[in-house]
Design an enzyme around this catalytic site. Sequence first.
Site, short mmCIF file in Angstrom:
data_model
loop_
_atom_site.label_atom_id
_atom_site.label_comp_id
_atom_site.label_asym_id
_atom_site.label_seq_id
_atom_site.Cartn_x
_atom_site.Cartn_y
_atom_site.Cartn_z
N SER A 113 86.92 113.01 163.02
CA SER A 113 87.29 114.33 163.48
C SER A 113 87.35 115.37 162.38
O SER A 113 87.63 116.53 162.63
CB SER A 113 88.65 114.26 164.18
OG SER A 113 89.66 113.82 163.29
N SER A 150 88.21 109.18 160.64
CA SER A 150 87.98 110.62 160.73
C SER A 150 87.75 111.32 159.41
O SER A 150 87.32 112.46 159.38
CB SER A 150 89.16 111.29 161.46
OG SER A 150 89.21 110.86 162.79
N LYS A 198 91.57 121.09 157.18
CA LYS A 198 91.26 120.81 158.58
C LYS A 198 92.21 121.59 159.49
O LYS A 198 93.39 121.77 159.17
CB LYS A 198 91.42 119.30 158.81
CG LYS A 198 91.01 118.80 160.19
CD LYS A 198 91.13 117.28 160.20
CE LYS A 198 90.76 116.68 161.55
NZ LYS A 198 90.82 115.19 161.49
#
Length: 567
Positions: free
Chosen positions: A222, A246, A149
Amino acid sequence: MASAKFTVFQPVPVPSGPPEYEAQRASILAEFAAKVLRELFLPQAVFDSAPRNVTAIPRECGLLTAEELAITENYDAVTLAEAMRTRKLTAVAVATAFAKRAIIAHQLTSCLSEWFMDEAVARAQELDAHLARTGITVGPLHGVPVSLKEIIPLAGHTSSTGLLVTRHVDDADSQLVAILRAAGAVFYCKTAQPQAVMSYESASPAGRVLNPHHTGLSAGGSSGGEAALVALRGSVLGIGSDIGGSVRGPAALSGVYGFKSTSAALFPIHDFVKGGFAATMTVPAAAGPIASSLRGIDLFTSVVHAARPYLQDPSLAPLPWSGLAGTGSAKKPLKVGFMTHDGAIVPQPPVLRALAWARAQLDAAAPGQFETKDFAPYGSAQVMASQRAAYWPDGGRGLKAALAAAGEPMFPLTEWIIRDGAAATEVTGEMSATGVLALRVARDAFRVAFAAHWTAQDVDVVVCPAFVGPAPVHETGLYWNYAAFWNYLDYPGVAVPTPVTVLAKGGEGFAAEHAVPLSDECRHVRQLWGEGDFEGAPVGLQIVARRHHDNELFGALHVMKEALGLK
């Protein structure tokens, strides 16, 4: 024939801003495109007639060889590691295949923030040479491609907190990345996240991540870029972060696996955000893997645990890790609670259908293996009100300043998530230390009360929704209740796929027992269900255990995996 230009499919564009902001965005996108080989551009015809479900395009587009298709489709992290250890596959072949598939996935879903195939292949060459010279691997992840990420620092690459003004190149690996690199992992891309890294829609200045199973729907947030990439087999193991669902939310919405551990227990995150994140004063954050299999998650966790990260980061507890062989596997019968709604929002029909399917599967297993029971909801509405305020104790002032510094527009879901924090600090402008303390005291009191509630329910694990529905239509991922609730409690959870997918529009509705909405939010969720078209979207579920019972959770998953068809 490849397209003449590098195109990333964006049927729903992100909000635009002033010329200076748009120029900066264009520069970032051009910098990305310049690194992509022309022969890896998808044909323009793919975009002109793209189906809603794009999961077959990497296989059918002609840009991957038969060997590359086999490598990316027939292995998980565990079998890849074994294939390279036994020299069935080379690290170079594996890195090349996944890097190529990742850039195809990006063109279809905007799932990447950075891509660096050359660096990955160079590292793979070093690993192959080491194995040839010594006869042993560098470590248990020797040659395994790992995606990261964007927020996670990787030396020489860009990270940010989802805001242009925070975008920078890191000069060192984060502790977690250093552990993976030492174990032989090969890094080849970083994945997209939302503005401010606090949204269930991974939309940022770089673009909007699309759900591979239905591009009209969100891939979640996210860690939405990670989930979309794994769903398209551009990765078998990626790392995200989770402070409100997330990791688990995107994994469930994309039909893959995701694990949020108990915070400060297994995975170091202390160097992810320079200066820290005020929300964690009340709601703890955790790193977590998104993967194509449970055993891939177990391998990742075992590797990190073996490095004894708590010796470098004393905030981590030196918990043992037994994973899928954990203590939960010894319980007979395993007591499994099913929470079909949280008392505030009844999930949309396909989620209820997935829960019914899972319970039926366990009930049909060998006698004495499982005891399933209803799990009563407790305090969800109270938790969400407290939690949204706790996310932004400064009322969003710092966020607004960061946006203003780059002329960056605030996206709709960013505005949504800061709303309660802004309201709580409307008079004072920023929550006082006394106010933050009050939030923590209330949180701790709730944790004690919920622990008693769990004990009274007499269950080992709980199966529940990961989200209020399947993947939401873009810009409608508003209600995080089912995932964020467990962050507040700091309970570990794993998102798992099910064979349930959404039927054609109008194919199912709410049952008579749920005729009356539980709240205004519940009523809105029903409205969104009636207005949207979710056909074909996958439906994942979430399985959770008590705080610090991560081993028991995985032990339970080991027992449940055959009945639920988990890999």
